[in-house]
Design an enzyme around this catalytic site. Structure first.
Site, PDB file in Angstrom:
ATOM      1  N   SER A  67       0.947   8.746  10.826  1.00 35.06           N
ATOM      2  CA  SER A  67       1.247   7.915   9.655  1.00 35.06           C
ATOM      3  C   SER A  67       1.808   8.780   8.538  1.00 35.06           C
ATOM      4  O   SER A  67       1.183   9.777   8.151  1.00 35.06           O
ATOM      5  CB  SER A  67      -0.013   7.210   9.156  1.00 35.06           C
ATOM      6  OG  SER A  67       0.264   6.639   7.888  1.00 35.06           O
ATOM      7  N   SER A 129      -3.898  -3.502   3.545  1.00 29.66           N
ATOM      8  CA  SER A 129      -3.181  -2.515   4.368  1.00 29.66           C
ATOM      9  C   SER A 129      -3.817  -2.436   5.756  1.00 29.66           C
ATOM     10  O   SER A 129      -3.125  -2.187   6.743  1.00 29.66           O
ATOM     11  CB  SER A 129      -3.178  -1.141   3.692  1.00 29.66           C
ATOM     12  OG  SER A 129      -4.484  -0.728   3.409  1.00 29.66           O
ATOM     13  N   ASP A 174      -7.002 -12.558   5.692  1.00 23.80           N
ATOM     14  CA  ASP A 174      -5.978 -11.506   5.599  1.00 23.80           C
ATOM     15  C   ASP A 174      -5.079 -11.508   6.828  1.00 23.80           C
ATOM     16  O   ASP A 174      -3.851 -11.491   6.728  1.00 23.80           O
ATOM     17  CB  ASP A 174      -6.633 -10.124   5.463  1.00 23.80           C
ATOM     18  CG  ASP A 174      -7.528 -10.041   4.251  1.00 23.80           C
ATOM     19  OD1 ASP A 174      -7.443 -10.932   3.385  1.00 23.80           O
ATOM     20  OD2 ASP A 174      -8.320  -9.091   4.167  1.00 23.80           O
TER      21      ASP A 174
HETATM   22  C1  GLA Z   1     -11.190  -9.513   1.921  1.00 23.34           C
HETATM   23  C2  GLA Z   1     -11.510 -10.074   3.296  1.00 23.34           C
HETATM   24  C3  GLA Z   1     -11.088 -11.543   3.411  1.00 23.34           C
HETATM   25  C4  GLA Z   1     -11.622 -12.363   2.233  1.00 23.34           C
HETATM   26  C5  GLA Z   1     -11.365 -11.675   0.897  1.00 23.34           C
HETATM   27  C6  GLA Z   1     -12.040 -12.361  -0.253  1.00 23.34           C
HETATM   28  O1  GLA Z   1      -9.818  -9.463   1.731  1.00 23.34           O
HETATM   29  O2  GLA Z   1     -10.884  -9.325   4.302  1.00 23.34           O
HETATM   30  O3  GLA Z   1     -11.503 -12.060   4.649  1.00 23.34           O
HETATM   31  O4  GLA Z   1     -12.982 -12.640   2.409  1.00 23.34           O
HETATM   32  O5  GLA Z   1     -11.780 -10.322   0.910  1.00 23.34           O
HETATM   33  O6  GLA Z   1     -11.515 -13.628  -0.443  1.00 23.34           O
END
Ligand code: GLA
Length: 394
Positions: A67, A129, A174
């Site tokens: 990386s 990330s 995410d």
């Molecule tokens: C992080 C987690 C998500 C979510 C957010 C808060 O990004 O990976 O799954 O819970 O926090 O909304």
């Protein structure tokens, strides 16, 4: 950084392989924070910055990874037969975990690969990330080995990497935003059913900004897991009185009638956030559809207050940034985004006021916190994919 620089670095590290290029974005969450693991709604979008992977198949069973974001680490090398979590492999555990989950699911990764990663979202800034490197690994293997992977299944595997391999009990948001993102759109996602809807983001005279506190998110994963347990405890108390599977199933009115049954006042506040935030998230789409951006901004502000006072995941840096944003001319709405405990906030600001906004917010923040934030424009971009043709790194 340009693609030709990545190609040069790849050749210097791994020789002249037949390379292909892949990309997975980072994400911001417009609203719906800490609702995903509570079976509620989230409203994230993928952004145009993220992680690039330049990769070539090998003829043996060896995986070699480097990386450009972690130049202190040498090329990390392991065999397809040895996919155990290794402390010393640090960042590479995310792609390694993804390879393992794909193999465990039965996908045929028939040889090793050489891969060079380069990311232009800051690590640990709360722009996902880690989910980005998981998903770029997923699409890379999908193409290199001609696998046919349902995208939502790939998203779920990314979440499994976090939960089972890394040890963070995170929700699906995410990976979903990063796997399913669409240019100029947000995604309203019901995390209980995974039913989703794309919502166009019409920001003609307004600008979406990312405001990075530049504070490292230390202790974030242990605090994150703690919040999740607090919500589960509140849910168990409520389940003695109502038949629900998640806090997301409760309307605010029902919650207000039942909340006295939650034994611990702290877990009651955590649950209050989850329930009301879920309601705000559903309302957000309605307001956007009505063209009521100001009303949407109002919900963003309320979300931050709830995350600050009831969920307690903001802290001085995020509060200083967001509270300064609220005072500026041209502000539509501002809130922290992601897990919290440092990381980033977002703001929607009238485009002709952006320059003054940046200067004033940055100066105020520096005055209080002692160092500068980074403030830049965010654009909603596409989800993880293979890149072909002329590619410009933004
Ligand atoms: C992080 C987690 C998500 C979510 C957010 C808060 O990004 O990976 O799954 O819970 O926090 O909304």
């Amino acid at each position: 950084m340009q693609i030709k620089d990545l190609k040069k670095t790849f050749a210097a590290l791994f020789g002249d392989g037949e390379v292909q290029l892949f990309f997975a974005p980072g994400r911001i969450n417009l609203i719906g924070e800490h609702t995903d693991y509570n079976g509620g709604y989230v409203f994230p979008c993928a952004i145009t910055k993220g992680t690039y992977a330049l990769a070539a198949r090998r003829t043996d069973r060896n995986i070699r990874m480097y990386s450009m974001n972690f130049p202190d680490y040498p090329i990390i090398s392991f065999d397809l037969e040895d996919l155990t979590f290794a402390e010393k492999h640090d960042w590479a555990n995310y792609p390694k975990g993804m390879i393992l989950k794909l193999l465990e699911t039965g996908y045929d990764i028939s040889s090793g690969v050489d891969v060079l990663f380069y990311g232009n979202i800051p690590n640990g800034a709360g722009l996902s990330s880690s989910a980005s490197i998981e998903l770029v690994t997923g699409v890379m293997l999908e193409h290199l080995f001609h696998l046919s992977i349902d995208r939502v299944d790939m998203v779920k595997l990314g979440q499994k990497v976090e939960n089972e391999f890394i040890g963070v009990n995170s929700g699906i948001m995410d990976q979903f935003a990063i796997g399913m993102g669409r240019q100029d759109h947000g995604i309203l996602l019901d995390c209980h059913t995974l039913v989703y809807e794309y919502a166009p983001l019409h920001l003609e005279n307004d600008t979406l900004l990312i405001m990075n506190t530049n504070k490292e998110r230390t202790l974030a994963s242990s605090k994150y897991n703690e919040r999740r347990e607090e919500c589960e405890s509140a849910l168990r108390d409520l389940q003695n009185y109502i038949d629900i599977k998640t806090l997301g199933a409760l309307a605010p009115k029902e919650f207000e009638e039942l909340k006295e049954h939650i034994k611990n006042p702290v877990t009651a506040r955590r649950a209050a956030h989850a329930v009301h935030e879920n309601q705000r998230t559903k309302l957000s789409l309605k307001r956007l559809k009505e063209g009521n951006l100001q009303g949407f901004g109002q919900l963003m502000n309320e979300s931050h207050v709830s995350l600050r006072d009831d969920y307690e995941v903001t802290g001085t840096e995020l509060d200083t940034l967001v509270e300064a944003a609220w005072k500026q001319e041209g502000l539509i709405g501002a809130r922290m985004t992601g897990a919290g405990f440092g990381g980033c906030a977002i703001a929607i600001v009238k485009s002709d006021k952006v320059d003054a906004f940046r200067k004033k917010v940055a100066a105020h923040y520096k005055n209080i916190v002692g160092y500068e934030p980074s403030i830049y424009e965010a654009k909603a971009g596409d989800g993880a994919k293979r890149l072909t043709g002329e590619v410009v790194i933004q």
